[in-house]
Design a protein around this motif. Structure first.
Motif, PDB file in Angstrom:
ATOM      1  N   ASP A  35       0.818  -1.391  -0.188  1.00  0.00           N
ATOM      2  CA  ASP A  35      -0.023  -0.199  -0.167  1.00  0.00           C
ATOM      3  C   ASP A  35       0.652   1.504  -0.109  1.00  0.00           C
ATOM      4  N   ALA A  36       1.966   1.342   0.813  1.00  0.00           N
ATOM      5  CA  ALA A  36       2.288   2.406   0.447  1.00  0.00           C
ATOM      6  C   ALA A  36       3.211   3.210  -0.805  1.00  0.00           C
ATOM      7  N   GLN A  37       3.606   1.427  -1.180  1.00  0.00           N
ATOM      8  CA  GLN A  37       4.735   2.220  -2.855  1.00  0.00           C
ATOM      9  C   GLN A  37       2.981   2.259  -3.586  1.00  0.00           C
ATOM     10  N   TRP A  38       2.524   1.979  -3.134  1.00  0.00           N
ATOM     11  CA  TRP A  38       0.917   2.475  -4.450  1.00  0.00           C
ATOM     12  C   TRP A  38       0.570   3.752  -3.406  1.00  0.00           C
ATOM     13  N   VAL A  39       0.305   4.182  -2.980  1.00  0.00           N
ATOM     14  CA  VAL A  39      -0.053   5.269  -2.450  1.00  0.00           C
ATOM     15  C   VAL A  39       1.770   6.511  -3.232  1.00  0.00           C
ATOM     16  N   ASN A  40       2.557   6.182  -2.879  1.00  0.00           N
ATOM     17  CA  ASN A  40       4.085   6.938  -3.552  1.00  0.00           C
ATOM     18  C   ASN A  40       3.834   7.063  -4.989  1.00  0.00           C
ATOM     19  N   HIS A  41       3.485   5.959  -5.651  1.00  0.00           N
ATOM     20  CA  HIS A  41       3.310   6.267  -6.876  1.00  0.00           C
ATOM     21  C   HIS A  41       2.236   6.887  -7.502  1.00  0.00           C
ATOM     22  N   PHE A  42       0.515   5.835  -7.521  1.00  0.00           N
ATOM     23  CA  PHE A  42      -0.472   6.529  -7.764  1.00  0.00           C
ATOM     24  C   PHE A  42      -1.273   7.194  -7.262  1.00  0.00           C
TER      25      PHE A  42
END
Length: 147
Positions: A35-42
């Motif tokens: 989820d952290a990577q999703w928030v960071n990228h999208f």
């Protein structure tokens, strides 16, 4: 064997349509995002992305009469969201997702059109009581009146 014998003759249009692109980032790396990577990228969580895809699916789904394999609905939404969430150029987004610059532009337009069509599902204006409550909370916390 010469180069002419190895590859069949392609017209300029066919050569353009046959340009090789890599889907590696979208197909191999993004599925492993937390989820952290999703928030960071999208700039949204994966669960919110899935909900958005479901709500916009009918407006974003590929047409049946295309010449080549269409871009999936998930990928169309992801391209539009990524373009809105980043300052990346169309070319950069296209390289990440393995599509052309024109496809990035189209996905962004389709996403924005679909969001505008269904804006009431995503943005709701507060009622009078809720607006007064929000204004009072802001005034209390920031000492900034009438917001």
């Amino acid at each position: 064997m010469s180069e002419m014998q190895q590859q069949p003759f392609l017209t300029p249009v066919q050569r353009f349509l046959k340009e090789l692109r890599s889907n590696h980032w979208w197909n191999s790396i993004v599925p492993g995002f937390n989820d952290a990577q999703w928030v960071n990228h999208f700039r949204l969580q994966h669960s919110d992305f899935r909900e958005l895809v479901l709500k916009l699916w009918i407006d974003m789904k590929p047409e049946d009469y295309v010449v080549r394999k269409p871009i999936s609905t998930d990928k169309r939404v992801a391209i539009g969201i990524f373009k809105l969430a980043s300052a990346a150029e169309y070319r950069t987004v296209g390289q990440l997702f393995g599509v052309s610059d024109a496809s990035v532009h189209n996905c962004l337009k389709w996403l924005c059109d679909a969001l505008c069509k269904h804006i009431s599902k995503f943005i709701k204006m507060p009622g009078l009581e809720e607006a007064v409550s929000i204004a009072n909370q802001i005034k209390t916390e920031s000492h900034f009146p009438q917001v």
